[in-house]
Design an enzyme around this catalytic site. Structure first.
Site, PDB file in Angstrom:
ATOM      1  CE1 TYR A 180      -8.161   8.743   6.621  1.00 24.15           C
ATOM      2  CE2 TYR A 180      -9.350  10.367   7.798  1.00 24.15           C
ATOM      3  CZ  TYR A 180      -8.155   9.638   7.736  1.00 24.15           C
ATOM      4  OH  TYR A 180      -7.104  10.146   8.544  1.00 24.15           O
ATOM      5  CB  CYS A 181     -10.802   3.282   5.551  1.00 20.51           C
ATOM      6  SG  CYS A 181     -11.871   3.075   4.082  1.00 20.51           S
ATOM      7  NE  ARG A 182      -6.025  -0.809   5.658  1.00 22.80           N
ATOM      8  CZ  ARG A 182      -6.210  -1.864   6.330  1.00 22.80           C
ATOM      9  NH1 ARG A 182      -6.924  -2.654   5.534  1.00 22.80           N
ATOM     10  NH2 ARG A 182      -5.861  -2.221   7.561  1.00 22.80           N
ATOM     11  CB  CYS A 186     -10.819   0.604   2.163  1.00 22.94           C
ATOM     12  SG  CYS A 186     -10.787   0.436   4.062  1.00 22.94           S
TER      13      CYS A 186
END
Length: 225
Positions: A180-182, A186
């Site tokens: 996962y990221c922002r 993203c």
């Protein structure tokens, strides 16, 4: 009873809507929306924000001032630095509401996002809802370490995207891998998941990230800083 002054009441009502428009106007800029996404990850000095956005410090400062004047961003001083942060999780919720309406109503936005998220030269990554993530899965946070240190998905391991090529051997074999990221806009997670899958490590990208979790409280983020 004093006579009612309609023109005065109309002027006061207009002032109400003008002030509401001022808040909305603060978010009516792509770079300022991106700043809100970045500030949802944690506090940043203007120099770091400018580097992440690839913009000049003066320009980013001007955008931050508009957000601050609208009450959407707060600051605090740490020694000689000024750190910027969201004024509250309700600002992330406001961002999320705009995003939801845009994704529902704007075909141009959906098309632009699909084009942006599509990996170059590899198959697109599978995605997974955060609610479907289990304790048996290896969860990897590919944001910069400073963002991970502020708050992260419970049990997630920090492997910033730029370190993935050197450190992917640390990922336990046999466990499903989730990245996962922002946030939904993203692409770090999708790029990482596609890169890992191409090297024999099946990985899925979460279809949400920190800004969605802050706005909805669907995930109780862990903080290490």
């Amino acid at each position: 009873m004093e006579s009612w002054n309609k023109s005065s009441a109309d002027g006061e009502k207009l002032e109400v809507f003008d002030q509401l428009a001022r808040v909305a106007k603060a978010m009516s800029n792509g770079k300022r929306l991106e700043l809100i996404e970045l500030l949802a990850q944690g506090e940043h000095p203007v120099e770091e924000l400018a580097a992440k956005l690839g913009m000049g410090v003066t320009t980013v400062s001007a955008h931050l001032q508009q957000l601050k004047q609208a009450g959407l961003v707060d600051t605090r001083r740490v020694r000689t630095s000024i750190l910027y942060r969201l004024a509250g999780d309700d600002v992330a919720a406001m961002y999320l509401a705009i995003k939801r309406v845009g994704m529902l109503r704007s075909a141009a936005l959906r098309e632009a996002l699909a084009s942006y998220l599509s990996p170059r030269g590899s198959e697109p990554a599978s995605t997974i809802d955060p609610a479907a993530v289990t304790s048996e899965m290896t969860v990897i946070d590919v944001r910069p370490r400073s963002e991970y240190d502020t708050a992260h998905f419970p049990g997630a391991v920090s492997i910033p995207l730029e370190e993935l090529a050197e450190r992917y051997g640390e990922i336990l074999s046999g466990n499903p891998v989730v990245v996962y990221c922002r946030g939904e806009f993203c692409k770090l997670a999708r790029d990482a998941a596609a890169w890992l899958s191409a090297r024999g490590i099946p990985a899925m990208a979460m279809d949400e990230g920190v800004i969605e979790w802050r706005a909805t409280h669907q995930v109780d983020l862990d903080a290490t800083a």
